[in-house]
Design a protein around this motif. Sequence first.
Motif, PDB file in Angstrom:
ATOM      1  N   LYS A 118     111.017  -8.297 -45.329  1.00  0.00           N
ATOM      2  CA  LYS A 118     111.589  -9.333 -46.190  1.00  0.00           C
ATOM      3  C   LYS A 118     112.907  -9.843 -45.602  1.00  0.00           C
ATOM      4  O   LYS A 118     113.719  -9.068 -45.107  1.00  0.00           O
ATOM      5  N   GLY A 119     113.067 -11.158 -45.640  1.00  0.00           N
ATOM      6  CA  GLY A 119     114.297 -11.777 -45.161  1.00  0.00           C
ATOM      7  C   GLY A 119     114.195 -12.312 -43.735  1.00  0.00           C
ATOM      8  O   GLY A 119     114.998 -13.128 -43.321  1.00  0.00           O
ATOM      9  N   PHE A 120     113.216 -11.870 -42.956  1.00  0.00           N
ATOM     10  CA  PHE A 120     113.031 -12.352 -41.592  1.00  0.00           C
ATOM     11  C   PHE A 120     112.118 -13.580 -41.614  1.00  0.00           C
ATOM     12  O   PHE A 120     111.169 -13.642 -42.391  1.00  0.00           O
ATOM     13  N   THR A 121     112.407 -14.552 -40.749  1.00  0.00           N
ATOM     14  CA  THR A 121     111.586 -15.754 -40.627  1.00  0.00           C
ATOM     15  C   THR A 121     111.050 -15.846 -39.208  1.00  0.00           C
ATOM     16  O   THR A 121     111.819 -15.786 -38.246  1.00  0.00           O
ATOM     17  N   LEU A 122     109.746 -16.007 -39.079  1.00  0.00           N
ATOM     18  CA  LEU A 122     109.095 -16.099 -37.775  1.00  0.00           C
ATOM     19  C   LEU A 122     109.062 -17.547 -37.302  1.00  0.00           C
ATOM     20  O   LEU A 122     108.577 -18.425 -38.010  1.00  0.00           O
ATOM     21  N   ASN A 123     109.606 -17.804 -36.123  1.00  0.00           N
ATOM     22  CA  ASN A 123     109.581 -19.149 -35.536  1.00  0.00           C
ATOM     23  C   ASN A 123     108.700 -19.228 -34.308  1.00  0.00           C
ATOM     24  O   ASN A 123     108.190 -20.284 -33.969  1.00  0.00           O
ATOM     25  N   SER A 124     108.531 -18.115 -33.612  1.00  0.00           N
ATOM     26  CA  SER A 124     107.785 -18.139 -32.361  1.00  0.00           C
ATOM     27  C   SER A 124     107.266 -16.746 -32.043  1.00  0.00           C
ATOM     28  O   SER A 124     107.815 -15.745 -32.521  1.00  0.00           O
ATOM     29  N   ILE A 125     106.225 -16.709 -31.237  1.00  0.00           N
ATOM     30  CA  ILE A 125     105.664 -15.443 -30.769  1.00  0.00           C
ATOM     31  C   ILE A 125     105.421 -15.581 -29.275  1.00  0.00           C
ATOM     32  O   ILE A 125     104.920 -16.605 -28.809  1.00  0.00           O
ATOM     33  N   ASN A 126     105.767 -14.558 -28.517  1.00  0.00           N
ATOM     34  CA  ASN A 126     105.498 -14.546 -27.088  1.00  0.00           C
ATOM     35  C   ASN A 126     104.624 -13.334 -26.803  1.00  0.00           C
ATOM     36  O   ASN A 126     105.092 -12.206 -26.855  1.00  0.00           O
TER      37      ASN A 126
END
Length: 142
Positions: A118-126
């Motif tokens: 909770k509280g983390f936002t995903l913008n990208s994955i490598n």
Amino acid sequence: MEEKTCLDMLAKREIKPTAIRILVLQAMLRAERAVSLLDLENLLDTVDKSTLFRTVTLFLSHHLIHSIDDGTGSLKYAVCGDSCACAVEDLHTHFNCEYCHKTFCLEGIPTPVVELPKGFTLNSINYVLKGICPDCALKLKN
């Protein structure tokens, strides 16, 4: 045919077609793998580094290409598919050959999404797999 395809791709991403932009896009499409700025410099030895950098930056900002950090210390760039908006759901797996050092997009293999706290936002994955590509496997076999 190839130039018309490049013109269509640039127009779809609202990028003004110039001779250099068409040339860079053609080189990237012909490579059939992800390329670094150094690869582009070698493929297009008449185009200066700053022009290549500006062109790649423009392509990135319009989601015509995506960047890949394959762990080699040099970002690689690959042309996006028609429907790609470079959102998390558009991301795919990449493969870096430890023998020839080429990086490939594996379009059919989606990138696993990890559920974040909770509280983390995903913008990208490598997501990069490392091993030996089919061409190198054949060379090593013989």
